[in-house]
Write a protein that holds these residues in place. Sequence first.
Motif, PDB file in Angstrom:
ATOM      1  N   VAL A  10       8.083 -47.383 -16.409  1.00  0.00           N
ATOM      2  CA  VAL A  10       7.327 -46.235 -16.908  1.00  0.00           C
ATOM      3  C   VAL A  10       6.153 -46.011 -15.967  1.00  0.00           C
ATOM      4  CG1 VAL A  10       6.062 -45.243 -18.853  1.00  0.00           C
ATOM      5  CG2 VAL A  10       7.989 -46.803 -19.282  1.00  0.00           C
ATOM      6  N   LEU A  11       6.117 -44.833 -15.351  1.00  0.00           N
ATOM      7  CA  LEU A  11       5.064 -44.496 -14.401  1.00  0.00           C
ATOM      8  C   LEU A  11       4.022 -43.600 -15.054  1.00  0.00           C
ATOM      9  CD1 LEU A  11       7.201 -43.594 -11.248  1.00  0.00           C
ATOM     10  CD2 LEU A  11       6.124 -45.795 -11.804  1.00  0.00           C
ATOM     11  N   GLY A  12       2.752 -43.896 -14.822  1.00  0.00           N
ATOM     12  CA  GLY A  12       1.653 -43.068 -15.298  1.00  0.00           C
ATOM     13  C   GLY A  12       0.578 -42.970 -14.235  1.00  0.00           C
ATOM     14  N   GLY A  13      -0.350 -42.062 -14.453  1.00  0.00           N
ATOM     15  CA  GLY A  13      -1.466 -41.921 -13.519  1.00  0.00           C
ATOM     16  C   GLY A  13      -1.299 -40.718 -12.624  1.00  0.00           C
ATOM     17  N   GLY A  14      -1.189 -40.977 -11.319  1.00  0.00           N
ATOM     18  CA  GLY A  14      -1.069 -39.903 -10.347  1.00  0.00           C
ATOM     19  C   GLY A  14      -2.424 -39.434  -9.850  1.00  0.00           C
ATOM     20  N   PRO A  15      -2.412 -38.535  -8.857  1.00  0.00           N
ATOM     21  CA  PRO A  15      -3.658 -38.086  -8.232  1.00  0.00           C
ATOM     22  C   PRO A  15      -4.266 -36.833  -8.856  1.00  0.00           C
ATOM     23  CG  PRO A  15      -1.814 -37.231  -7.009  1.00  0.00           C
ATOM     24  CD  PRO A  15      -1.229 -38.083  -8.126  1.00  0.00           C
ATOM     25  N   LEU A  38      13.169 -52.883 -26.351  1.00  0.00           N
ATOM     26  CA  LEU A  38      13.636 -52.665 -24.981  1.00  0.00           C
ATOM     27  C   LEU A  38      12.628 -53.226 -23.988  1.00  0.00           C
ATOM     28  CD1 LEU A  38      14.878 -48.998 -25.436  1.00  0.00           C
ATOM     29  CD2 LEU A  38      16.256 -51.086 -25.425  1.00  0.00           C
ATOM     30  N   ARG A  39      13.089 -53.481 -22.784  1.00  0.00           N
ATOM     31  CA  ARG A  39      12.221 -53.994 -21.733  1.00  0.00           C
ATOM     32  C   ARG A  39      11.613 -52.822 -20.966  1.00  0.00           C
ATOM     33  NH1 ARG A  39      16.119 -58.226 -18.876  1.00  0.00           N
ATOM     34  NH2 ARG A  39      17.406 -56.385 -19.072  1.00  0.00           N
ATOM     35  N   ALA A  40      10.297 -52.820 -20.868  1.00  0.00           N
ATOM     36  CA  ALA A  40       9.600 -51.754 -20.155  1.00  0.00           C
ATOM     37  C   ALA A  40       8.492 -52.357 -19.302  1.00  0.00           C
ATOM     38  CB  ALA A  40       9.002 -50.764 -21.152  1.00  0.00           C
ATOM     39  N   HIS A  41       8.367 -51.811 -18.116  1.00  0.00           N
ATOM     40  CA  HIS A  41       7.288 -52.205 -17.207  1.00  0.00           C
ATOM     41  C   HIS A  41       6.431 -50.966 -16.965  1.00  0.00           C
ATOM     42  CE1 HIS A  41       5.205 -54.159 -13.887  1.00  0.00           C
ATOM     43  NE2 HIS A  41       5.360 -53.033 -13.217  1.00  0.00           N
ATOM     44  N   LEU A  42       5.172 -51.012 -17.373  1.00  0.00           N
ATOM     45  CA  LEU A  42       4.241 -49.912 -17.141  1.00  0.00           C
ATOM     46  C   LEU A  42       3.587 -50.089 -15.784  1.00  0.00           C
ATOM     47  CD1 LEU A  42       2.539 -47.463 -18.097  1.00  0.00           C
ATOM     48  CD2 LEU A  42       0.958 -49.128 -19.118  1.00  0.00           C
ATOM     49  N   GLN A  43       3.601 -49.037 -14.989  1.00  0.00           N
ATOM     50  CA  GLN A  43       2.954 -49.076 -13.681  1.00  0.00           C
ATOM     51  C   GLN A  43       2.082 -47.831 -13.526  1.00  0.00           C
ATOM     52  OE1 GLN A  43       3.323 -51.666 -11.367  1.00  0.00           O
ATOM     53  NE2 GLN A  43       1.581 -50.665 -10.387  1.00  0.00           N
ATOM     54  N   ILE A  44       0.795 -48.044 -13.318  1.00  0.00           N
ATOM     55  CA  ILE A  44      -0.128 -46.946 -13.054  1.00  0.00           C
ATOM     56  C   ILE A  44      -0.152 -46.741 -11.547  1.00  0.00           C
ATOM     57  CG2 ILE A  44      -2.479 -46.076 -13.348  1.00  0.00           C
ATOM     58  CD1 ILE A  44      -0.810 -46.630 -15.985  1.00  0.00           C
ATOM     59  N   ILE A  45       0.134 -45.505 -11.126  1.00  0.00           N
ATOM     60  CA  ILE A  45       0.246 -45.209  -9.696  1.00  0.00           C
ATOM     61  C   ILE A  45      -0.735 -44.115  -9.295  1.00  0.00           C
ATOM     62  CG2 ILE A  45       2.676 -45.909  -9.590  1.00  0.00           C
ATOM     63  CD1 ILE A  45       3.383 -42.877  -9.595  1.00  0.00           C
ATOM     64  N   ASP A  46      -0.902 -43.976  -7.995  1.00  0.00           N
ATOM     65  CA  ASP A  46      -1.608 -42.835  -7.431  1.00  0.00           C
ATOM     66  C   ASP A  46      -0.539 -42.004  -6.726  1.00  0.00           C
ATOM     67  OD1 ASP A  46      -3.946 -41.290  -6.904  1.00  0.00           O
ATOM     68  OD2 ASP A  46      -3.919 -42.035  -4.847  1.00  0.00           O
TER      69      ASP A  46
END
Length: 173
Positions: A10-15, A38-46
Amino acid sequence: MDLSKHTFLVLGGGPDGEREVSIRSATGIANGLKAAGLRAHLQIIDTPTLAELKALPGDAIIPYLHGPWGEGGPLQDLLEHDGRPYLGSGPRPARTAMDKVATKMAAMDLGIPTMPCWVLSLRDPVCPARLPVIIKPIHEGSTLGLHVCTSHQQFTEAVAANAAERASGLDRA
């Protein structure tokens, strides 16, 4: 398909301007997936590179980013090159959907009635339509840059605010 055997990235964040809303939403999605077993990996990205994206764990990607980069095509380009399945539209429809004029034209081509619109020149001090009007950046998400103008004074202020945002670089479109 047994979803319990897969990990969702799961991707969140951004510029973009709605980064914080995206982080809260993506966190809620990841927590909801986990609560469902369920298995979920949260990743905050730019704005990750392709190599950085490929290094993140997950069998499928759920991007939950707002704004021109996250939902307007550039992230979808990256996801296409990554090769994993992802939720959402591809790059071309994402770009069309982010562009308010292109979306209006697509609706009109399909026979869907739409209200009249004008592309506003920030150099023109005269409103091209009868008030009230709504001013909205063509390539911005949600309500960023949105102004409801019921008077000439509000129109003038909205044009000045949008010009200032463009000058400061807040309008990334």
